[in-house]
Write a protein that holds these residues in place. Structure first.
Motif: not given
Length: 346
Positions: A199-225
């Protein structure tokens, strides 16, 4: 819908509506790095956000003068969407986009992150307890009530305590459809970035990232239905919003082409893997602790265990600069951009 013209020119007038707990800090870093490396002009806040939780006004931008014809390239810090005021600030050809997250995971994350900011959450021992009877613990007139109910709807300028009246909701969704050129989904983040790249006509290199402000999967419980079902009723406006843009998202993925999308997602992930191997000690994130230097240590509210990164010690030159920019927490990078802007004004 964005153009598929192969001769497009990179777009440098960009409006990003940053939403709560939806991988928006990672998007922010992508925009910061793109604009910073090209000396584009950011519409920066006086403090850390653009007047939030008030509806955005152009005067919330540091140095804004309605009588001065200054061109802004990118606005991307936390604000509450207000299109007429953005039109006062940003050029007519600006590209508008935002990001949404599935309400189930959004509210589990928000409960942990905002536990000490929302009075309604002070009164319960768990999200499950809150979901059993939200009205018992919630007051719409209390401070930060928008963190507890329909937070995405609020971010996009709506009344988080409003009724889900069909006519009103449909009118709002039509207005948002007209306002935004693209709506990303955090659950399909890499797919979203491929669409954004096109959409922006940027390069794929411009989109490379490291995930920020996130928790680890072990700290992310699932909700009951049962809890998930009750929270969907409580956050009915967010649920309607997400369902609506989920449909349009997959229509754009289909337009992009399944095989082409799979190829570009794989390329993006390989670029991220290689850069992680170059930049990061341990090739990945660590829980925020004293091992992470203060200047790159993310803010981590009590109990949220936000992940951070440590750079390899042998980095130097442009590689070290790139790696550092990629892991900077948003407030640290914002401070850096403000200092850069101040020097340019002097």
């Amino acid at each position: 819908m964005f153009s598929l013209d192969p001769a497009c020119q990179p777009r440098t007038h960009v409006v990003f509506l940053k939403t709560h707990k939806s991988a928006s800090s990672t998007v922010l870093n992508i925009l910061y790095r793109f604009g910073d490396s090209r000396n584009l002009t950011f519409a920066l806040p006086v403090a850390n956000h653009l007047g939030f939780p008030n509806l955005f006004q152009a005067r919330f931008v540091k140095g804004f003068d309605p009588n001065r014809n200054k061109e802004y390239n990118i606005i991307c810090n936390h604000m509450r969407f207000n299109l007429p005021e953005l039109h006062k600030l940003m050029p007519n050809d600006s590209f508008y986009f935002t990001i949404l997250r599935h309400p189930d995971t959004l509210y589990e994350s928000g409960f942990t992150y905002f536990r000490h900011e929302a009075p309604a959450y002070h009164r319960v021992s768990s999200l499950e307890e809150f979901a059993q009877n939200p009205e018992k613990f919630y007051s719409p007139n209390e401070g930060n009530s928008y963190l507890v109910r329909n937070v995405m709807w609020f971010d996009l300028g709506g009344d988080h305590n409003g009724a889900d009246d069909v006519e009103r909701v449909n009118r709002t969704l039509r207005e948002l459809d007209a306002a935004f050129d693209l709506v990303l989904l955090s659950e399909y983040f890499d797919h979203s970035l491929v669409l954004l790249k096109k959409a922006l006509c940027w390069s794929l290199e411009d989109m490379v990232y490291f995930q920020l402000n996130a928790r680890g999967k072990s700290d992310t419980p699932s909700l009951s239905p049962s809890t998930a079902s009750k929270l969907r009723q409580w956050n009915s406006l967010d649920w309607l919003l997400y369902r609506h843009f989920n449909v349009s998202f997959w229509l754009q993925v289909a337009s992009y082409g399944e095989a082409r999308m799979d190829r570009d997602v794989s390329r993006l992930r390989e670029m991220r893997r290689r850069l992680g191997s170059t930049c990061l000690l341990g090739n990945g994130p660590l829980k925020s602790n004293k091992a992470i230097p203060p200047e790159i240590r993310p803010y981590s509210p009590f109990g949220s265990n936000i992940l951070g990164y440590v750079l390899k010690p042998n980095l130097s030159g442009p590689t070290k600069e790139l790696c550092t920019r990629m892991i900077l927490p948003e407030n640290n990078y914002l401070h850096r951009l403000k200092e850069k802007d101040k020097k340019q004004q002097d």
